[in-house]
Motif scaffolding. Structure first.
Motif, PDB file in Angstrom:
ATOM      1  N   ALA A   1       0.863  -1.171   0.000  1.00 25.95           N
ATOM      2  CA  ALA A   1       0.000   0.000   0.000  1.00 25.95           C
ATOM      3  C   ALA A   1       0.906   1.228   0.000  1.00 25.95           C
ATOM      4  O   ALA A   1       2.123   1.101   0.133  1.00 25.95           O
ATOM      5  N   ARG A   2       0.316   2.376  -0.107  1.00 32.54           N
ATOM      6  CA  ARG A   2       1.110   3.604  -0.217  1.00 32.54           C
ATOM      7  C   ARG A   2       2.154   3.740   0.890  1.00 32.54           C
ATOM      8  O   ARG A   2       3.271   4.181   0.650  1.00 32.54           O
ATOM      9  N   SER A   3       1.822   3.362   2.096  1.00 33.63           N
ATOM     10  CA  SER A   3       2.712   3.571   3.241  1.00 33.63           C
ATOM     11  C   SER A   3       3.286   2.299   3.842  1.00 33.63           C
ATOM     12  O   SER A   3       3.859   2.346   4.926  1.00 33.63           O
ATOM     13  N   TYR A   4       3.149   1.151   3.172  1.00 37.02           N
ATOM     14  CA  TYR A   4       3.583  -0.105   3.766  1.00 37.02           C
ATOM     15  C   TYR A   4       4.531  -0.888   2.867  1.00 37.02           C
ATOM     16  O   TYR A   4       4.244  -1.138   1.707  1.00 37.02           O
ATOM     17  N   PHE A   5       5.643  -1.291   3.455  1.00 33.71           N
ATOM     18  CA  PHE A   5       6.540  -2.291   2.878  1.00 33.71           C
ATOM     19  C   PHE A   5       6.527  -3.465   3.841  1.00 33.71           C
ATOM     20  O   PHE A   5       6.513  -3.265   5.055  1.00 33.71           O
ATOM     21  N   ILE A   6       6.535  -4.677   3.318  1.00 32.54           N
ATOM     22  CA  ILE A   6       6.611  -5.847   4.198  1.00 32.54           C
ATOM     23  C   ILE A   6       7.773  -6.729   3.752  1.00 32.54           C
ATOM     24  O   ILE A   6       8.163  -6.728   2.592  1.00 32.54           O
ATOM     25  N   ASN A   7       8.282  -7.487   4.705  1.00 27.39           N
ATOM     26  CA  ASN A   7       9.310  -8.474   4.441  1.00 27.39           C
ATOM     27  C   ASN A   7       8.601  -9.798   4.183  1.00 27.39           C
ATOM     28  O   ASN A   7       7.943 -10.342   5.076  1.00 27.39           O
TER      29      ASN A   7
END
Length: 63
Positions: free
Chosen positions: A14-20
């Motif tokens: 999403a615009r504000s989320y990075f996940i590993n």
């Protein structure tokens, strides 16, 4: 941003989320559930994150 995504294990959901991707426990049509219990949404713009997870998890297309 490019530093995260070039590592291969990180995707933007999403615009504000990075996940590993290494820390994903499960995936639903709406988001990722992480091993620590947190949930992160997948917005329509970043729907490719699902395919990235599946390739990462099951090795699709990697030689």
């Amino acid at each position: 941003m490019n530093e995260f995504t070039s590592c291969g294990a990180f995707v933007k959901t999403a615009r504000s989320y990075f996940i590993n991707l290494d820390n994903v426990l499960s995936i639903s049509p709406y988001g990722f559930r992480m091993k620590n219990g947190e949930e992160f949404p997948i917005t329509k713009k970043y729907i490719a994150a699902k395919e990235s997870f599946l390739r990462h998890k099951f090795g699709g297309g990697h030689a």
